[in-house]
Design a protein around this motif. Structure first.
Motif, short mmCIF file in Angstrom:
data_model
loop_
_atom_site.label_atom_id
_atom_site.label_comp_id
_atom_site.label_asym_id
_atom_site.label_seq_id
_atom_site.Cartn_x
_atom_site.Cartn_y
_atom_site.Cartn_z
N GLY A 192 2.37 48.80 -9.27
CA GLY A 192 1.87 47.86 -10.09
C GLY A 192 1.07 46.78 -9.40
N THR A 249 -2.42 45.22 -7.68
CA THR A 249 -3.91 45.59 -8.12
C THR A 249 -4.76 46.05 -6.82
OG1 THR A 249 -4.01 44.44 -10.03
CG2 THR A 249 -6.00 45.04 -9.38
N HIS A 277 -3.78 55.08 -7.66
CA HIS A 277 -3.74 54.95 -9.24
C HIS A 277 -2.66 55.96 -9.53
CE1 HIS A 277 -4.01 54.06 -13.11
NE2 HIS A 277 -4.31 55.26 -13.48
N ARG A 288 -2.86 49.50 -10.28
CA ARG A 288 -4.22 49.30 -11.05
C ARG A 288 -5.39 49.07 -10.14
NH1 ARG A 288 -5.71 43.58 -12.73
NH2 ARG A 288 -7.41 44.11 -14.12
N LEU A 298 -9.46 48.41 -9.32
CA LEU A 298 -10.72 48.04 -9.71
C LEU A 298 -11.70 48.32 -8.94
CD1 LEU A 298 -9.72 44.37 -10.61
CD2 LEU A 298 -9.82 46.26 -12.20
N GLY A 342 -9.25 56.87 -12.08
CA GLY A 342 -8.33 55.78 -12.38
C GLY A 342 -9.08 54.29 -12.05
N THR A 356 -11.21 50.96 -12.66
CA THR A 356 -11.86 49.76 -13.63
C THR A 356 -13.16 49.37 -12.97
OG1 THR A 356 -9.80 49.72 -14.81
CG2 THR A 356 -11.57 47.88 -15.30
N GLN A 389 -9.19 39.11 -8.57
CA GLN A 389 -8.39 39.85 -9.27
C GLN A 389 -7.35 40.97 -8.58
OE1 GLN A 389 -9.68 41.55 -13.12
NE2 GLN A 389 -11.80 41.35 -12.60
#
Ligand code: DGY
Length: 325
Positions: free
Chosen positions: A150, A152, A170, A176, A178, A194, A196, A207
């Motif tokens: 969970g 990032t 991922h 998550r 990025l 996976g 972004t 983030q």
């Protein structure tokens, strides 16, 4: 070339399978003491060999490459990174340069994940505690780390290794992910790994809970993660570096560790290896590995065979498959 076989000088000891293959295929000069050659030794190698099979411990600067006489026409580097070679100077002196991409991707990504897990879960501290006889037993407040699942992860550099690290994080650990990079991978590659996409480092940094670096070393990325970038990271976040030591400003990183802005760091690479800033040795939440990214038997043999493929292609008169200059 002497006779029909090119003379190849290998600057370091290599896995036995690779040394055997070098002996079979070339007039091979192998390392016996496994010591880096240094500037004088490298110039001697360039003067006596048709190809030098070098590693990241060989500083092939413009000055070293300018040595005269110079017989070598190929620098077959054993590894993906080529920041130890002055590529412009190599080109100016008519030297072709190759590397060994692709064959160390999975292992280096595994090591990045090793550092993510070890840093977030405080494995280095725990291991030292057990070995040091200081473990007093299970208790609810003992060595509390951070949950991986969970969290990032921010990936800087979405080449092969960055993408492979993203996929593990991922799909394997429910993170998550990025990512940002000089070149944007296509939408399918981003989705299947996976990731972004973020347009910039400035967009990504605030983030993430964990930042993992996968950019090449060299002047283009030197000090890329400095005080300004670290300040943009969330308080309590973690920095992982398996790329090159110079990508991170060591002073800024240590200051952020000391102030607690960074929860921890996981490092496999350092500026000026094998020297390690002594202050890091005293910081419990720094997990420190000795440049082990590609250190599996499988990768190290594959890297040697890939270097040999490049040397053979070059002396057959072909463009070597992994030509970088
Ligand atoms: C590389 O290939 O550049 C790696 O750092 C070696 O482990």
């Amino acid at each position: 070339m002497s006779g029909s076989r090119p003379r190849v000088v290998a600057t370091r000891r290599l896995p036995p399978l690779v040394e055997d293959a070098l002996r079979e295929r070339f007039d091979a000069v192998l390392s016996h003491d496994d010591q880096p050659l240094g500037a004088v030794g490298l110039q001697r190698a360039l003067a006596e060999a048709d190809a030098v099979l070098c590693t990241l411990t060989d500083r092939l600067t413009a000055e070293v490459l300018s040595g005269n006489p110079r017989r070598a026409r190929l620098l077959a580097s054993y590894g993906a990174g080529v920041d130890h070679i002055d590529l412009e100077a190599a080109e100016a002196y008519g030297l072709t340069v190759t590397n060994t991409p692709g064959v160390l991707t999975e292992d280096t990504a595994d090591l990045a994940i090793t550092l993510v897990l070890a840093t977030l879960r405080r494995a280095g501290e725990g291991e030292r505690e057990v070995r040091g006889g200081r473990w007093t037993g299970w208790r609810p407040t003992h060595l509390l780390g951070r949950r991986v699942s969970g969290a990032t992860l921010g990936i800087v550099g979405l080449g092969r290794i960055g993408l492979a690290t993203a996929a593990r994080a991922h799909h394997g650990f429910g993170m998550r992910v990025l990512g940002t990079s000089r070149t944007r991978p296509d939408a399918e590659a981003l989705a299947s790994h996976g990731v972004t996409w973020c347009e910039s480092l400035a967009e990504l940094l605030p983030q993430v809970d964990v930042l993992s670096l996968h950019v090449p070393g060299g002047p283009g990325t030197s000090g890329m993660i400095g005080a300004r970038e670290i300040a943009l990271m969330r308080p309590g976040s973690v920095l992982i570096n398996t790329a090159r030591g110079g990508v991170v400003d060591t002073e800024a990183m240590i200051a952020a560790l000391m102030s607690g802005h960074l929860f921890g760091v996981g490092l496999d690479v350092y500026p000026g290896e094998p020297a390690v800033d002594r202050r890091l040795l005293g910081i419990e939440r720094a997990v420190l590995l000795p440049h082990l990214g590609s250190a599996t038997r499988e990768a190290r043999v594959a890297m040697g065979m890939r270097a040999i493929d490049n040397i053979e292609a070059f002396f057959r008169g072909e463009v070597p498959p992994d030509r970088v200059a």
